[in-house]
Design a protein around this motif. Structure first.
Motif, PDB file in Angstrom:
ATOM      1  N   ASP A   1      40.282   7.913  61.814  1.00  0.00           N
ATOM      2  CA  ASP A   1      39.594   7.672  63.085  1.00  0.00           C
ATOM      3  C   ASP A   1      38.082   7.731  62.907  1.00  0.00           C
TER       4      ASP A   1
ATOM      5  N   ARG B   1      39.998  13.223  62.568  1.00  0.00           N
ATOM      6  CA  ARG B   1      40.830  12.658  61.505  1.00  0.00           C
ATOM      7  C   ARG B   1      40.036  11.643  60.677  1.00  0.00           C
TER       8      ARG B   1
ATOM      9  N   GLY C   1      41.937   7.157  68.372  1.00  0.00           N
ATOM     10  CA  GLY C   1      43.170   7.909  68.146  1.00  0.00           C
ATOM     11  C   GLY C   1      44.175   7.497  69.201  1.00  0.00           C
TER      12      GLY C   1
END
Length: 408
Positions: A43, A40, A291
């Motif tokens: 992240d 992501r 995360g």
């Protein structure tokens, strides 16, 4: 997940699946050892700037993926260092990539690009990776380091072996590294006695200073790093940018209509098909949550730059190439204290290479007669083309001519 399959053959599809189902996922590295992969944008960006994620292999647990292994004399480089050593050495080598120095290199880079395109002339077809995207950056690196003209052919040969390793000849890469190490030892000794206005002479002066700012291994490692990082990333960025535009003719047409978009097109190409799929492996210095996953100290963390740059939560419609897109914040060249040191030069080279190519060949397209004109290398580490076979026709250009302003 087996990296030899999905993450190599279809990286963006695999990353999209991971980003949705398990943004921090346990995988096997290319050597079969375990690692965590992070996909992501938020992240990845946070991880790139997190001081708890170390590059120093002394913080790695045994039995985890460690990445590229180099001879000890080449291992003392920025890719394996944390502050304060990283800060000290980056400050020294950073003097080679100041805006002023990069600006002074623009005219020589354009001359090199024009010279390579002269050799293509009226052939009508060529592999742009072999004939253009690869030779240009290595010529620039040779100029930057001060490699003598009569040794640049050897230098290009070794660099090409490292860029495109032959799986049937694994010893070739080791031999190239060994030959290059011996060459740098010889070149450093020569420049000690005959210094010039180049990066290597400057690094030698720093090494020989009384305060001992640079060790012998650090000096050798830096010379090697400038070659490998500055060469490979720029080769892939040039090739990927040209390939992406040829696969999206409407974007190429927009660029031809308004060449002032070239710098923006380079940024979008870096986001869309960046040269590095993954950032350098990192090792947490303490147990930490990434995360929603607890990662233990010493385990290997792989931050996926490519996955982050295709995250729809950060870039709408991310799988579409758009030279008019706002690419601010893309991570293709990193983020934080380990942001790519040579990024200004890589950008300049790619802008100039693209401008010179379109200037010379207003009719340029993938070679439809070649079964696979632009195949991707099978690599987890780098996103780049094995070849880029094109057809072209020389003609008048709306762009600048060689010798005029090349600021881009």
């Amino acid at each position: 997940m087996d990296l030899a399959d999905d993450l190599i053959t279809d990286p963006y599809g695999a990353y999209a699946t991971l980003r949705t189902s398990s943004p921090v996922h346990r995988i096997k590295g290319t050597d079969g050892q375990p690692a965590w992969i992070v996909t992501r944008y938020e992240d990845v960006r946070a991880g790139l700037a997190d001081p708890r994620l170390s590059l120093d292999k002394k913080n790695a647990l045994p039995g985890n993926y460690h990445g590229l292994r180099l001879p000890p004399a080449l291992d003392a480089n920025l890719l394996n260092m944390d502050p304060p050593d990283h800060t000290r050495i980056r400050r020294l080598v950073g003097k080679a990539f100041t805006p002023g120095r990069v600006q002074r290199l623009r005219a020589p880079v354009r001359a090199m690009a024009d010279g390579l395109l002269d050799t293509l002339g009226q052939q009508g077809s060529a592999d742009l990776m072999a004939a253009y995207a690869a030779p240009l950056p290595v010529s620039v690196i040779c100029e930057l380091l001060g490699v003598p003209q009569d040794r640049r052919g050897d230098f290009r040969g070794w660099a090409q072996v490292l860029l495109a390793p032959d799986p049937d000849r694994p010893e070739a890469g080791r031999q190239a590294i060994g030959a290059m190490l011996a060459f740098f030892v010889e070149l450093i000794e020569h420049k000690r006695h005959s210094p010039q206005d180049d990066l290597l002479s400057g690094l030698i002066a720093a090494h020989d200073a009384e305060d001992g700012r640079l060790s012998e291994d650090e000096l050798l490692s830096l010379a090697f790093l400038v070659l490998v990082a500055g060469f490979e990333n720029t080769v892939q960025l040039i090739g990927n940018a040209v390939g992406a535009l040829l696969r999206h003719p409407e974007q190429l047409a927009a660029l031809r209509k308004d060449p002032t978009r070239i710098p923006a097109a380079v940024e979008e190409a870096a986001r869309y098909e960046g040269p590095a799929l993954l950032a350098l492996r990192r090792f947490p210095t303490q147990d930490m949550v990434i995360g929603d996953v607890m990662v233990k100290a010493g385990e290997t963390v792989l931050l996926s730059l490519s996955a982050a740059n295709r995250d729809p939560d950060r870039f709408p419609d991310p799988d579409r190439l758009d030279v008019g897109r706002d690419t601010a914040g893309h991570l293709a060249l990193g983020h934080g204290i380990h942001y790519c040191l040579g990024a200004p030069l890589a950008r300049a080279e790619t802008e100039i290479a693209l401008r010179a190519l379109l200037d010379r060949f207003p009719r340029l397209e993938l070679d439809a007669d070649t079964e696979d004109a632009a195949p991707w290398r099978r690599s987890l580490r780098a996103r780049g083309l094995d070849r880029l076979t094109v057809r072209y026709q020389a003609g008048p250009s709306p762009f600048i001519r060689s010798g005029e302003n090349v600021r881009g």
